[in-house]
Design a protein around this motif. Sequence first.
Motif, PDB file in Angstrom:
ATOM      1  N   PHE A 108       0.689  -1.225  -0.075  1.00  0.00           N
ATOM      2  CA  PHE A 108      -0.087  -0.083   0.034  1.00  0.00           C
ATOM      3  C   PHE A 108       0.927   1.390  -0.011  1.00  0.00           C
ATOM      4  O   PHE A 108       0.598   2.228  -0.868  1.00  0.00           O
ATOM      5  N   SER A 109       1.895   1.429   0.988  1.00  0.00           N
ATOM      6  CA  SER A 109       2.403   2.688   1.185  1.00  0.00           C
ATOM      7  C   SER A 109       3.267   3.195   0.057  1.00  0.00           C
ATOM      8  O   SER A 109       3.561   4.288  -0.431  1.00  0.00           O
ATOM      9  N   GLU A 110       4.037   2.000  -0.849  1.00  0.00           N
ATOM     10  CA  GLU A 110       4.891   2.466  -1.740  1.00  0.00           C
ATOM     11  C   GLU A 110       3.992   2.211  -3.339  1.00  0.00           C
ATOM     12  O   GLU A 110       4.719   2.105  -4.122  1.00  0.00           O
ATOM     13  N   LYS A 136      -0.753   5.932  -3.441  1.00  0.00           N
ATOM     14  CA  LYS A 136      -0.134   7.155  -3.058  1.00  0.00           C
ATOM     15  C   LYS A 136      -0.611   8.079  -3.782  1.00  0.00           C
ATOM     16  O   LYS A 136      -0.504   9.273  -3.280  1.00  0.00           O
ATOM     17  N   ASN A 137      -1.472   8.070  -5.042  1.00  0.00           N
ATOM     18  CA  ASN A 137      -1.772   9.023  -6.026  1.00  0.00           C
ATOM     19  C   ASN A 137      -3.306   9.368  -5.630  1.00  0.00           C
ATOM     20  O   ASN A 137      -3.969   9.860  -6.279  1.00  0.00           O
ATOM     21  N   ASN A 138      -3.832   8.378  -4.740  1.00  0.00           N
ATOM     22  CA  ASN A 138      -5.203   8.775  -4.550  1.00  0.00           C
ATOM     23  C   ASN A 138      -5.556   8.872  -3.010  1.00  0.00           C
ATOM     24  O   ASN A 138      -5.275   8.106  -2.204  1.00  0.00           O
ATOM     25  N   HIS A 159       5.430  -6.512  -2.449  1.00  0.00           N
ATOM     26  CA  HIS A 159       4.848  -7.760  -1.817  1.00  0.00           C
ATOM     27  C   HIS A 159       4.900  -7.613  -0.348  1.00  0.00           C
ATOM     28  O   HIS A 159       4.348  -8.494   0.505  1.00  0.00           O
ATOM     29  N   VAL A 160       6.054  -7.030   0.372  1.00  0.00           N
ATOM     30  CA  VAL A 160       6.190  -6.994   1.859  1.00  0.00           C
ATOM     31  C   VAL A 160       6.289  -5.500   2.416  1.00  0.00           C
ATOM     32  O   VAL A 160       6.390  -5.601   3.574  1.00  0.00           O
ATOM     33  N   CYS A 161       6.204  -4.416   1.449  1.00  0.00           N
ATOM     34  CA  CYS A 161       6.448  -3.213   1.989  1.00  0.00           C
ATOM     35  C   CYS A 161       5.563  -2.720   3.607  1.00  0.00           C
ATOM     36  O   CYS A 161       6.022  -1.833   4.092  1.00  0.00           O
TER      37      CYS A 161
END
Length: 246
Positions: free
Chosen positions: A26-28, A33-35, A64-66
């Motif tokens: 999600f975070s990267e 990020k653009n929404n 897959h892991v961020c």
Amino acid sequence: MKITFLTHSTCMLEIHGFFLLIDPFFSENPIIKNNPLLWNKYIRNFGNFERIDYILLTHAHYDHVCDVEFFAKKFDSLIISNYEISNYFDQKKRLKTYGMNYGSFISFPFGKLKYIWAAHSSVFNDGSYGGNPGGFLFHTDEGNIYLSGDTSLTYEMSLIPKFGKLKMAVLPIGGVYTMDVEEAILASNFLGCDKILGVHYNTFDSIQIDQKKAEKKFLENEKELFLLKIGEVISIYDDKIDLKTT
């Protein structure tokens, strides 16, 4: 059994009342990020999830892991992955993990789980070794599904239906780093499964596809390709599959 598509290869499985988050990205993620609405939902409000019992990881690439640590700490989730990824989150992040490798089925409260060969690579952004990439084969009272993770087409997929008939397979279709649409159709033949949830496409410029053409190609091969919007849910019953938007 319910499968909620969240983004990229990230899904939430609900099996026997347990919630399993797959490959959280999600975070990267440029789509998130653009929404601002999606960013607030998944980062500020933890996706509005009430609980996450397990986090399953197919390999160590950042997409897959961020966000594993983010969700695992919030929900005290058990991380399930290969031996090396599990050790990484245990030793470096002090999170609860269960390591496995290519081998037998392992029983969990939601059913039996088997780690399956994937033809890909696996390394963390910091250079740490991510072990062998894989996918997961779920055998449950609510049905059997195969989640391949990032992989190219492999003939080993033809072994999977020998363990039991699949109700659905989750396959990457974006090409470049994984199978493309044509190869996913061949994979579905190996798997003996005519209902495919497509993932790992359109997140980045390099893996853009024409969704209508992809769906048409599957139909021409007498198969059904599900391409879901964020938040859409597939419910799998004994004799049917329902799709709904949340």
